[in-house]
Design an enzyme around this catalytic site. Structure first.
Site, PDB file in Angstrom:
ATOM      1  N   ALA A 213       0.838  -1.206   0.000  1.00  0.00           N
ATOM      2  CA  ALA A 213       0.000   0.000   0.000  1.00  0.00           C
ATOM      3  C   ALA A 213       0.869   1.250   0.000  1.00  0.00           C
ATOM      4  O   ALA A 213       0.509   2.272   0.577  1.00  0.00           O
ATOM      5  CB  ALA A 213      -0.939  -0.022   1.201  1.00  0.00           C
ATOM      6  N   GLY A 214       2.012   1.160  -0.650  1.00  0.00           N
ATOM      7  CA  GLY A 214       2.930   2.294  -0.695  1.00  0.00           C
ATOM      8  C   GLY A 214       2.610   3.237  -1.842  1.00  0.00           C
ATOM      9  O   GLY A 214       1.440   3.474  -2.154  1.00  0.00           O
TER      10      GLY A 214
ATOM     11  N   ILE B  53       3.173   3.065  -5.227  1.00  0.00           N
ATOM     12  CA  ILE B  53       2.478   2.509  -6.398  1.00  0.00           C
ATOM     13  C   ILE B  53       1.118   1.965  -5.976  1.00  0.00           C
ATOM     14  O   ILE B  53       0.109   2.186  -6.661  1.00  0.00           O
ATOM     15  CB  ILE B  53       3.302   1.407  -7.093  1.00  0.00           C
ATOM     16  CG1 ILE B  53       4.682   1.933  -7.495  1.00  0.00           C
ATOM     17  CG2 ILE B  53       2.569   0.887  -8.334  1.00  0.00           C
ATOM     18  CD1 ILE B  53       5.586   0.901  -8.152  1.00  0.00           C
TER      19      ILE B  53
ATOM     20  N   ASN C  27      13.844  -8.180  -1.486  1.00  0.00           N
ATOM     21  CA  ASN C  27      12.514  -8.422  -2.031  1.00  0.00           C
ATOM     22  C   ASN C  27      12.171  -9.891  -2.259  1.00  0.00           C
ATOM     23  O   ASN C  27      10.994 -10.235  -2.333  1.00  0.00           O
ATOM     24  CB  ASN C  27      12.328  -7.612  -3.321  1.00  0.00           C
ATOM     25  CG  ASN C  27      12.157  -6.123  -3.028  1.00  0.00           C
ATOM     26  OD1 ASN C  27      12.093  -5.726  -1.861  1.00  0.00           O
ATOM     27  ND2 ASN C  27      12.083  -5.306  -4.058  1.00  0.00           N
TER      28      ASN C  27
ATOM     29  N   SER D 152       6.894  -5.659  -8.323  1.00  0.00           N
ATOM     30  CA  SER D 152       8.094  -5.609  -7.475  1.00  0.00           C
ATOM     31  C   SER D 152       9.350  -5.966  -8.269  1.00  0.00           C
ATOM     32  O   SER D 152       9.324  -6.842  -9.125  1.00  0.00           O
ATOM     33  CB  SER D 152       7.952  -6.584  -6.305  1.00  0.00           C
ATOM     34  OG  SER D 152       6.699  -6.438  -5.671  1.00  0.00           O
ATOM     35  N   ASN D 153      10.430  -5.290  -7.933  1.00  0.00           N
ATOM     36  CA  ASN D 153      11.709  -5.522  -8.617  1.00  0.00           C
ATOM     37  C   ASN D 153      12.676  -6.364  -7.790  1.00  0.00           C
ATOM     38  O   ASN D 153      12.543  -6.401  -6.576  1.00  0.00           O
ATOM     39  CB  ASN D 153      12.357  -4.159  -8.917  1.00  0.00           C
ATOM     40  CG  ASN D 153      11.795  -3.553 -10.185  1.00  0.00           C
ATOM     41  OD1 ASN D 153      11.714  -4.220 -11.210  1.00  0.00           O
ATOM     42  ND2 ASN D 153      11.396  -2.291 -10.115  1.00  0.00           N
TER      43      ASN D 153
ATOM     44  N   ARG E 126       7.730   5.105 -21.625  1.00  0.00           N
ATOM     45  CA  ARG E 126       8.874   6.022 -21.520  1.00  0.00           C
ATOM     46  C   ARG E 126       9.464   6.288 -22.905  1.00  0.00           C
ATOM     47  O   ARG E 126       9.744   7.435 -23.274  1.00  0.00           O
ATOM     48  CB  ARG E 126       9.933   5.413 -20.583  1.00  0.00           C
ATOM     49  CG  ARG E 126       9.466   5.439 -19.143  1.00  0.00           C
ATOM     50  CD  ARG E 126      10.416   4.779 -18.166  1.00  0.00           C
ATOM     51  NE  ARG E 126       9.923   5.015 -16.803  1.00  0.00           N
ATOM     52  CZ  ARG E 126      10.129   4.228 -15.765  1.00  0.00           C
ATOM     53  NH1 ARG E 126      10.841   3.119 -15.906  1.00  0.00           N
ATOM     54  NH2 ARG E 126       9.632   4.524 -14.571  1.00  0.00           N
TER      55      ARG E 126
ATOM     56  N   HIS F  79      13.398  -6.221 -17.633  1.00  0.00           N
ATOM     57  CA  HIS F  79      13.186  -4.868 -17.111  1.00  0.00           C
ATOM     58  C   HIS F  79      14.502  -4.385 -16.497  1.00  0.00           C
ATOM     59  O   HIS F  79      14.608  -4.175 -15.299  1.00  0.00           O
ATOM     60  CB  HIS F  79      12.072  -4.911 -16.069  1.00  0.00           C
ATOM     61  CG  HIS F  79      11.574  -3.567 -15.636  1.00  0.00           C
ATOM     62  ND1 HIS F  79      11.343  -2.533 -16.510  1.00  0.00           N
ATOM     63  CD2 HIS F  79      11.232  -3.106 -14.409  1.00  0.00           C
ATOM     64  CE1 HIS F  79      10.890  -1.489 -15.818  1.00  0.00           C
ATOM     65  NE2 HIS F  79      10.827  -1.800 -14.546  1.00  0.00           N
TER      66      HIS F  79
HETATM   67  N1  APR Z   1       3.469  -7.832   2.173  1.00  0.00           N
HETATM   68  C1  APR Z   1       2.815  -6.725   1.769  1.00  0.00           C
HETATM   69  N2  APR Z   1       3.389  -5.534   1.639  1.00  0.00           N
HETATM   70  C2  APR Z   1       4.678  -5.435   1.931  1.00  0.00           C
HETATM   71  C3  APR Z   1       5.441  -6.541   2.350  1.00  0.00           C
HETATM   72  C4  APR Z   1       4.780  -7.787   2.472  1.00  0.00           C
HETATM   73  N3  APR Z   1       5.412  -8.890   2.857  1.00  0.00           N
HETATM   74  N4  APR Z   1       6.694  -6.116   2.572  1.00  0.00           N
HETATM   75  C5  APR Z   1       6.730  -4.808   2.284  1.00  0.00           C
HETATM   76  N5  APR Z   1       5.512  -4.383   1.909  1.00  0.00           N
HETATM   77  C6  APR Z   1       5.061  -3.036   1.578  1.00  0.00           C
HETATM   78  C7  APR Z   1       5.800  -1.938   2.323  1.00  0.00           C
HETATM   79  O1  APR Z   1       5.396  -1.868   3.681  1.00  0.00           O
HETATM   80  C8  APR Z   1       5.408  -0.707   1.512  1.00  0.00           C
HETATM   81  O2  APR Z   1       4.252  -0.071   2.035  1.00  0.00           O
HETATM   82  O3  APR Z   1       5.275  -2.707   0.216  1.00  0.00           O
HETATM   83  C9  APR Z   1       5.099  -1.283   0.120  1.00  0.00           C
HETATM   84  C10 APR Z   1       6.001  -0.734  -0.964  1.00  0.00           C
HETATM   85  O4  APR Z   1       5.713   0.616  -1.108  1.00  0.00           O
HETATM   86  P1  APR Z   1       6.837   1.715  -1.412  1.00  0.00           P
HETATM   87  O5  APR Z   1       7.947   1.554  -0.445  1.00  0.00           O
HETATM   88  O6  APR Z   1       6.158   3.037  -1.482  1.00  0.00           O
HETATM   89  O7  APR Z   1       7.396   1.281  -2.833  1.00  0.00           O
HETATM   90  P2  APR Z   1       6.762   1.521  -4.291  1.00  0.00           P
HETATM   91  O8  APR Z   1       7.314   2.773  -4.863  1.00  0.00           O
HETATM   92  O9  APR Z   1       5.298   1.352  -4.231  1.00  0.00           O
HETATM   93  O10 APR Z   1       7.454   0.320  -5.096  1.00  0.00           O
HETATM   94  C11 APR Z   1       7.195  -1.016  -4.775  1.00  0.00           C
HETATM   95  O11 APR Z   1       7.609  -1.764  -7.032  1.00  0.00           O
HETATM   96  O12 APR Z   1       8.546  -0.676  -8.864  1.00  0.00           O
HETATM   97  C12 APR Z   1       8.754  -1.562  -7.816  1.00  0.00           C
HETATM   98  O13 APR Z   1      11.083  -1.242  -7.376  1.00  0.00           O
HETATM   99  C13 APR Z   1       9.791  -1.026  -6.875  1.00  0.00           C
HETATM  100  O14 APR Z   1      10.098  -3.090  -5.733  1.00  0.00           O
HETATM  101  C14 APR Z   1       9.498  -1.815  -5.642  1.00  0.00           C
HETATM  102  C15 APR Z   1       7.975  -1.959  -5.680  1.00  0.00           C
END
Ligand code: APR
Length: 314
Positions: free
Chosen positions: A11-12, A14, A98, A122-123, A154, A178
């Site tokens: 819920a970050g 993206i 990750n 996720s990456n 892009r 990617h």
């Molecule tokens: N289960 C659910 N959510 C999780 C877990 C898990 N086990 N571990 C981490 N998270 C959550 C984090 O708590 C965070 O809120 O994933 C979210 C990621 O959000 P951001 O840190 O804002 O990252 P974001 O920019 O959304 O990117 C997420 O996508 O493009 C890729 O490289 C990027 O790997 C990254 C991913």
């Protein structure tokens, strides 16, 4: 509810934009899932987005949770769980952090959302989506990685700006992994059907291709974290193609089983996404040059995938 259900795992940045877009398009009810430490954060974001529905006018129930049971029966699962890049990092640098995250997410998907169409963001993308499929045992029709739509977007933007034409008229396709050796397919790149090579000089095209390849990193360097508006839109285009059975031709990371000469590997190729998921993998003609670039990209993807395969579960 008879509405479709979309579970957003992470819920970050993206995840939030995914929720906002899915809600505005009324694709279904939305569950924003995150780890227990961020459950309240997810709940707050969900509430904000529900209140937004009153201003914008969309019907969608949006909830935040850290309980996998709330994701049960999702039609679509979009995974952004994990940490994003920081300046100077490559996507592959994220694998140690990750991989355990994607494994825990895979366990949740396997138990609670076995019938979903799953989109991984996720990456490092190609390796994470490989692991998601391996760990869930889902059929390849139902597991895709989002990269090609974003990388193509892009590429299209830079082409539109250079040619001074509307972004709406530029069609391009970026295949392969990617990573920085992704493959912009010039033979499939047109400005409303007119070959891009006719309108843009070769040196300019080369510079645009170079910028596309590091397009994610350019934003990470500027913002200190990775992009989220375009990545979210790209994944929603894929989700929408599935939910509305649009049968769109979209470059997507899919499990290759001999296509293009690659086996047991996820990598970006053109596919048709419709109501049955990945309905077709298209093997388009590539020039020798493009084939060589794809081979180079596949080698990088294989390298990071091998790291994942060799890492035992903890
Ligand atoms: N289960 C659910 N959510 C999780 C877990 C898990 N086990 N571990 C981490 N998270 C959550 C984090 O708590 C965070 O809120 O994933 C979210 C990621 O959000 P951001 O840190 O804002 O990252 P974001 O920019 O959304 O990117 C997420 O996508 O493009 C890729 O490289 C990027 O790997 C990254 C991913």
């Amino acid at each position: 509810s008879t509405r479709k259900k979309i579970a957003l795992i992470g819920a970050g940045n993206i995840g939030g934009e995914l929720a906002a877009l899915c809600a505005r398009k009324e694709l279904g009810d939305i569950v924003l899932f995150d780890i227990p430490a961020k459950a309240d954060f997810a709940k707050g974001k969900a509430l904000d987005l529900e209140q937004n529905s009153s201003v914008i006018g969309y019907d969608a129930k949006i909830t935040g949770t850290s309980d996998w049971k709330d994701c049960a029966g999702a039609d679509v699962v979009i995974i952004t769980a994990g940490i994003p890049r920081k300046p100077g990092q490559s996507r592959d640098d994220l694998v140690a952090t990750n991989l355990p995250i994607i494994r825990s997410v895979a366990a949740g998907v396997k138990e609670h959302c076995p019938d979903a169409f799953v989109i991984v963001i996720s990456n490092p993308l190609d390796a994470m989506v490989y692991e998601l499929k391996r760990a869930t045992g889902l059929p390849r029709e139902r597991v895709v990685g989002m990269a090609g739509v974003l990388d193509s977007a892009r590429f299209q933007l830079f082409l539109a700006r250079e040619a001074n034409v509307s972004i709406k008229d530029v069609r391009a396709m970026v295949l392969g992994g990617h990573g920085d050796d992704m493959v912009p397919v010039l033979s499939a790149t047109t400005i409303n059907g007119v070959a891009a090579t006719e309108l843009i000089a070769r040196e300019k095209l080369d510079a645009i291709i170079a910028r596309t390849r590091t397009g994610g990193g350019e934003i990470v360097k500027l913002m200190g974290t990775s992009a989220y508006y375009a990545p979210a839109s790209a994944a929603v285009a894929m989700a929408e193609a599935f939910l509305l059975d649009q049968k769109r031709l979209l470059p997507s990371a899919v499990y290759l089983d001999g296509e293009y000469g690659y086996k047991d590997l996820f990598m970006g190729v053109p596919v048709i996404i419709g109501g049955r998921g990945v309905e077709k993998i298209l093997e388009i003609k590539l020039t020798d040059d493009e084939k060589a670039m794809l081979a180079k990209s596949a080698k990088s993807v294989q390298g990071i995938t091998d790291v994942v395969k060799a890492t035992p579960a903890t």
